[in-house]
Scaffold this motif. Sequence first.
Motif, PDB file in Angstrom:
ATOM      1  N   PHE A  93      43.334  40.888  42.432  1.00 21.72           N
ATOM      2  CA  PHE A  93      44.748  40.913  43.365  1.00 21.72           C
ATOM      3  C   PHE A  93      44.376  39.173  44.054  1.00 21.72           C
ATOM      4  CE2 PHE A  93      45.884  40.629  47.755  1.00 21.72           C
ATOM      5  CZ  PHE A  93      47.219  41.360  47.973  1.00 21.72           C
ATOM      6  N   ARG A  96      46.395  36.972  40.576  1.00 16.63           N
ATOM      7  CA  ARG A  96      47.892  37.668  40.633  1.00 16.63           C
ATOM      8  C   ARG A  96      49.001  37.828  41.908  1.00 16.63           C
ATOM      9  NH1 ARG A  96      47.847  42.907  37.103  1.00 16.63           N
ATOM     10  NH2 ARG A  96      46.818  42.540  35.235  1.00 16.63           N
ATOM     11  N   GLU A  97      47.973  37.994  43.297  1.00 13.36           N
ATOM     12  CA  GLU A  97      48.803  37.873  43.940  1.00 13.36           C
ATOM     13  C   GLU A  97      48.427  37.375  45.422  1.00 13.36           C
ATOM     14  OE1 GLU A  97      51.655  40.216  45.013  1.00 13.36           O
ATOM     15  OE2 GLU A  97      50.843  41.259  43.134  1.00 13.36           O
ATOM     16  N   TYR A  98      47.476  36.885  45.520  1.00 13.33           N
ATOM     17  CA  TYR A  98      46.608  35.920  47.184  1.00 13.33           C
ATOM     18  C   TYR A  98      46.460  34.459  46.783  1.00 13.33           C
ATOM     19  CZ  TYR A  98      44.244  34.785  51.599  1.00 13.33           C
ATOM     20  OH  TYR A  98      44.145  33.658  52.517  1.00 13.33           O
ATOM     21  N   HIS A 101      50.282  32.988  46.919  1.00 14.06           N
ATOM     22  CA  HIS A 101      50.799  33.406  48.373  1.00 14.06           C
ATOM     23  C   HIS A 101      50.365  32.309  48.841  1.00 14.06           C
ATOM     24  CE1 HIS A 101      52.166  35.063  52.430  1.00 14.06           C
ATOM     25  NE2 HIS A 101      51.313  34.974  52.465  1.00 14.06           N
ATOM     26  N   LYS A 173      51.989  44.347  50.821  1.00 11.34           N
ATOM     27  CA  LYS A 173      52.653  45.035  49.073  1.00 11.34           C
ATOM     28  C   LYS A 173      52.685  45.538  48.312  1.00 11.34           C
ATOM     29  CE  LYS A 173      52.680  40.116  47.804  1.00 11.34           C
ATOM     30  NZ  LYS A 173      53.770  40.172  47.652  1.00 11.34           N
TER      31      LYS A 173
END
Length: 394
Positions: A93, A96-98, A101, A173
Amino acid sequence: MAMTWHATPFPGVRFREHESRMHGGEKDRYYSIRCKVRGKDIERGLGWASTGMTPEKALRELEALRASLRADSGAAAVLPARRRKPALSFSRFWEREYFPHITKTKAASSVTVEAGIYANWLEPAFGALALGRLTADRLESLVADVLEGGRSPRTARYLVSIVSQVWNLAMEKNFALPENPCARVSITAPDKTMVRLVRPDEIRKMLGVLDRRSRDLHDAVLLALFCGLGPGELFRVSWADISLARGTISIKGSKSRRGRIVFLPSAVNELLGKRNWESFSRMGGMQLTDYLFSRKPGIKREWFSRAFDRIAQEEGWNKKGAARQERVTLASFRHMYAIWLITGGVGLSTVADLMGHKTISLLQKYARFAPSPESLCRSVLDEEWKSLLGPSQT
């Protein structure tokens, strides 16, 4: 930490604010609606103001939700609309995301710090763990490791804050997660009343090592011991602040300390006079704006504390794994300055002035070193006896 929610004029509609992102002249708001289904709270996140969500739209969504419940479509109509993504591992995570971001929403310096905390602490501890299995107990265990490793409570709080932000982003999300575990993590600051005493034989040994390895650090320790200068003050002193004729150093004030005049013992005054001549000879002349400790004219030498910590580790002056307040650091010698003065009978308020403290509250940890009033009176009267009648025969 735990998210802070704010009420709107419409019951059942609330919002929280983004940490840094602005929209319409104020912090961006994330709206959510809540209602009860068979005694259980049901909540649905709707979206950010920057994507078009408003309190009025949120209210209409809430009314539609309540209407569906009144029509007895019940929770079955609500829950499918909130399809949750399966939880990823913490590291996946993050990657891929944090991390993508924060590279878009935070300053580069903040991204660098968070990446360092992730690499040093979070990834080794939680990298392979499913995000939803991260509990408050696991997080508190990591916090304990951070503090025992000598890191400050501030670093531990920053670490917990990062985990909380990861969790909140996953919730936004729509990942399937339980309650944010950070809300139940408490961080206890170390006991600041503890002071690491440095014995005279230890000081002599350390000065001998520093004299061989770093003359600047050697002299900095002497200034901390006999003038009470803190690590941050040592590398900011310039020759313009020093008066060898009067035997003083003028220390500029800061947010935490008052400006003050430091009085130099004779031996320290001689030491600075010698440094003055050596600096003049080495640099082929010297300006008053040059720093006392400098690599070259006009450039101050920084990171004194780190340099001392490195030598202390290499020389074995501190026990492995010792807490910060139990280790010898550059600040320890400033502590000894205070202890020597208080032990000699100098009052706390006077010592506070000499050290630049705005109140005596920070010196209460040294109060136990102060001699009792009875012993001070006895010492004064004994000296008067010797002066008047000679040494006692008993």
